[in-house]
Design an enzyme around this catalytic site. Structure first.
Site, short mmCIF file in Angstrom:
data_model
loop_
_atom_site.label_atom_id
_atom_site.label_comp_id
_atom_site.label_asym_id
_atom_site.label_seq_id
_atom_site.Cartn_x
_atom_site.Cartn_y
_atom_site.Cartn_z
N HIS A 1 -55.20 8.23 -106.84
CA HIS A 1 -54.30 7.23 -106.28
C HIS A 1 -53.62 7.81 -105.05
O HIS A 1 -53.36 9.02 -104.99
CB HIS A 1 -53.22 6.84 -107.31
CG HIS A 1 -53.76 6.44 -108.64
ND1 HIS A 1 -54.12 7.36 -109.60
CD2 HIS A 1 -53.99 5.22 -109.19
CE1 HIS A 1 -54.56 6.73 -110.68
NE2 HIS A 1 -54.50 5.42 -110.46
N TYR B 1 -50.56 7.49 -104.28
CA TYR B 1 -49.23 8.04 -104.59
C TYR B 1 -49.29 9.49 -105.09
O TYR B 1 -48.28 10.18 -105.16
CB TYR B 1 -48.46 7.15 -105.59
CG TYR B 1 -49.11 7.03 -106.95
CD1 TYR B 1 -49.08 8.07 -107.87
CD2 TYR B 1 -49.74 5.85 -107.33
CE1 TYR B 1 -49.68 7.96 -109.10
CE2 TYR B 1 -50.34 5.72 -108.57
CZ TYR B 1 -50.30 6.77 -109.46
OH TYR B 1 -50.90 6.67 -110.68
N GLU B 2 -50.51 9.96 -105.42
CA GLU B 2 -50.66 11.38 -105.80
C GLU B 2 -50.64 12.27 -104.55
O GLU B 2 -50.68 13.49 -104.68
CB GLU B 2 -51.96 11.58 -106.57
CG GLU B 2 -51.98 10.88 -107.92
CD GLU B 2 -53.34 10.95 -108.59
OE1 GLU B 2 -53.67 12.00 -109.15
OE2 GLU B 2 -54.09 9.94 -108.56
N HIS C 1 -55.84 9.74 -116.93
CA HIS C 1 -56.97 9.90 -116.00
C HIS C 1 -57.49 11.33 -116.16
O HIS C 1 -56.94 12.28 -115.59
CB HIS C 1 -56.53 9.64 -114.56
CG HIS C 1 -56.21 8.21 -114.29
ND1 HIS C 1 -57.16 7.31 -113.86
CD2 HIS C 1 -55.06 7.51 -114.43
CE1 HIS C 1 -56.60 6.12 -113.72
NE2 HIS C 1 -55.33 6.21 -114.06
N MET D 1 -51.83 -0.12 -108.35
CA MET D 1 -51.72 0.92 -107.31
C MET D 1 -53.06 1.60 -107.06
O MET D 1 -53.11 2.79 -106.75
CB MET D 1 -50.67 1.96 -107.75
CG MET D 1 -49.34 1.37 -108.14
SD MET D 1 -48.34 2.58 -109.02
CE MET D 1 -47.07 1.53 -109.75
N SER D 2 -54.14 0.85 -107.24
CA SER D 2 -55.46 1.46 -107.05
C SER D 2 -56.44 0.41 -106.54
O SER D 2 -56.04 -0.62 -106.02
CB SER D 2 -55.96 2.04 -108.39
OG SER D 2 -56.24 0.99 -109.30
N ALA E 1 -55.60 -0.89 -114.79
CA ALA E 1 -54.48 -1.43 -115.56
C ALA E 1 -53.57 -2.10 -114.52
O ALA E 1 -53.27 -1.50 -113.49
CB ALA E 1 -53.74 -0.30 -116.25
N SER F 1 -56.27 3.30 -115.83
CA SER F 1 -55.30 3.99 -116.70
C SER F 1 -55.47 3.56 -118.15
O SER F 1 -55.48 2.37 -118.47
CB SER F 1 -53.87 3.64 -116.29
OG SER F 1 -53.52 4.31 -115.12
N HIS G 1 -45.08 3.51 -117.95
CA HIS G 1 -46.50 3.88 -118.04
C HIS G 1 -46.93 3.96 -119.51
O HIS G 1 -48.10 3.72 -119.83
CB HIS G 1 -46.73 5.22 -117.32
CG HIS G 1 -48.18 5.55 -117.10
ND1 HIS G 1 -49.07 4.70 -116.46
CD2 HIS G 1 -48.92 6.65 -117.42
CE1 HIS G 1 -50.27 5.26 -116.42
NE2 HIS G 1 -50.20 6.44 -117.01
N ASN H 1 -49.09 -5.33 -118.82
CA ASN H 1 -47.66 -5.69 -118.94
C ASN H 1 -47.41 -6.83 -117.97
O ASN H 1 -48.22 -7.06 -117.07
CB ASN H 1 -46.79 -4.48 -118.55
CG ASN H 1 -47.14 -3.96 -117.17
OD1 ASN H 1 -48.15 -3.28 -116.99
ND2 ASN H 1 -46.33 -4.31 -116.19
C1 R1P Z 1 -49.05 2.76 -113.51
O1 R1P Z 1 -48.77 2.61 -114.86
C2 R1P Z 1 -50.46 3.23 -113.26
O2 R1P Z 1 -51.39 2.32 -113.91
C3 R1P Z 1 -52.29 1.79 -112.97
C4 R1P Z 1 -51.51 1.84 -111.66
O3 R1P Z 1 -52.35 1.74 -110.52
C5 R1P Z 1 -50.80 3.16 -111.76
O4 R1P Z 1 -51.64 4.23 -111.43
O5 R1P Z 1 -53.40 2.66 -112.97
P1 R1P Z 1 -54.91 2.32 -112.52
O6 R1P Z 1 -54.82 1.37 -111.37
O7 R1P Z 1 -55.53 3.61 -112.15
O8 R1P Z 1 -55.58 1.69 -113.71
#
Ligand code: R1P
Length: 276
Positions: free
Chosen positions: A87, A89-90, A65, A215-216, A117, A34, A251, A239
């Protein structure tokens, strides 16, 4: 279960389409987290392919993304880069989020740099820190390898004792020292999302040995290891996780911090790629 869009035929069809667009045979794959889309600027002579044009590819739905696959070179090394990841959650299954990694393997990739992130769980971390993943906790409750195993893609029970390559971590640290920079190191906990974690969940994660949370990444790494791809993981600590500071998470903050570290990240990746 393995779905029609993630089987060996689908992987081949996606890879064949990509091959029809470029002569680049990538050795290294990159997945941008992200707000880290800026890393796409590193690619020379990039060919861009929108995800929606690639057979069986999912589409990106999250801000930060973009949804394009880029092929080209970085420091002379042929690469394929996902500008935008998927992800769970999508609404995608873990095997769908990791489908592009299987396509990368078919294209010729042997090393993967996965970035994300993440929230800092380790209280000695600060927003803007960059952390090399030493390991992960897959707390999504899911695996991308569920279903019949296709032996042409990998073994039924892949070893995960070195999910994140020691060799690549050493190479990344060496590259960082050339910039008088030191990476943080730690364990990434991968959760489903999309709500950020509660303070109680963060205390639990810390007790479990997590240093960062997101979350990835975990499904992508599992599929990469299944495919015999060496993985290097870098988290941008965007953060502090819930309950550490007295402020809500957003976000927007994630994207702002990623924007803040972009120059540092760019120069490090430029030095790391030739060593992969
Ligand atoms: C939350 O702000 C998002 O940022 C991170 C989390 O997994 C969530 O998707 O994104 P990436 O893991 O894709 O970097």
């Amino acid at each position: 279960m393995t779905t029609t869009n993630t089987n060996a035929n689908s992987i081949r069809e996606a890879a064949d389409y990509i091959r029809s667009k470029t002569d680049i045979v990538p050795e290294i794959g990159l997945i941008l987290g992200s707000g880290l889309g800026i890393l796409a600027n590193l690619i020379e002579d990039a060919v861009s392919i929108p995800y929606e044009d690639i057979p069986h590819f999912p589409v990106s739905t999250v801000e930060g993304h973009e949804g394009e696959l880029l092929l080209g070179t970085i420091q002379g090394r042929p690469v394929v880069m996902m500008k935008g990841r998927f992800h769970m959650y999508e609404g995608y299954g873990p095997e769908v989020t990791a489908f592009p990694v299987r396509v990368m393997k078919n294209l010729g990739v042997s090393g993967l740099l996965v970035t994300n992130a993440a929230g800092g769980v380790n209280t000695s971390f600060k927003p803007g820190d960059l952390m090399l993943l030493t390991d992960h906790l897959n707390l999504t409750g899911k695996s991308p390898l569920i279903g019949p195993n296709d032996a042409s893609l990998g073994v039924r029970f892949p070893d995960m004792s070195e999910a994140y390559s020691r060799r690549l971590r050493a190479a990344a640290s060496e590259a960082a020292s050339e910039h008088d920079f030191t990476f943080r190191e730690g364990v990434y906990a991968g959760l489903l999302g999309p709500s950020y974690e509660t303070p109680a969940e963060i205390r639990m994660l810390r007790a479990l040995g997590a240093d960062a949370v997101g979350m990835s990444t975990v499904s992508e790494t599992i599929v990469a290891r299944h495919a015999g791809i060496e993985v290097l993981g870098i988290s941008c600590i965007t953060n502090m996780a819930a309950g550490i500071l007295d402020q809500p998470l957003s976000h927007e903050e994630v994207m702002e911090t990623a924007e803040m570290v972009k120059e540092k990240f760019l120069s490090l990746v430029l030095s790391i790629i030739p060593k992969m």
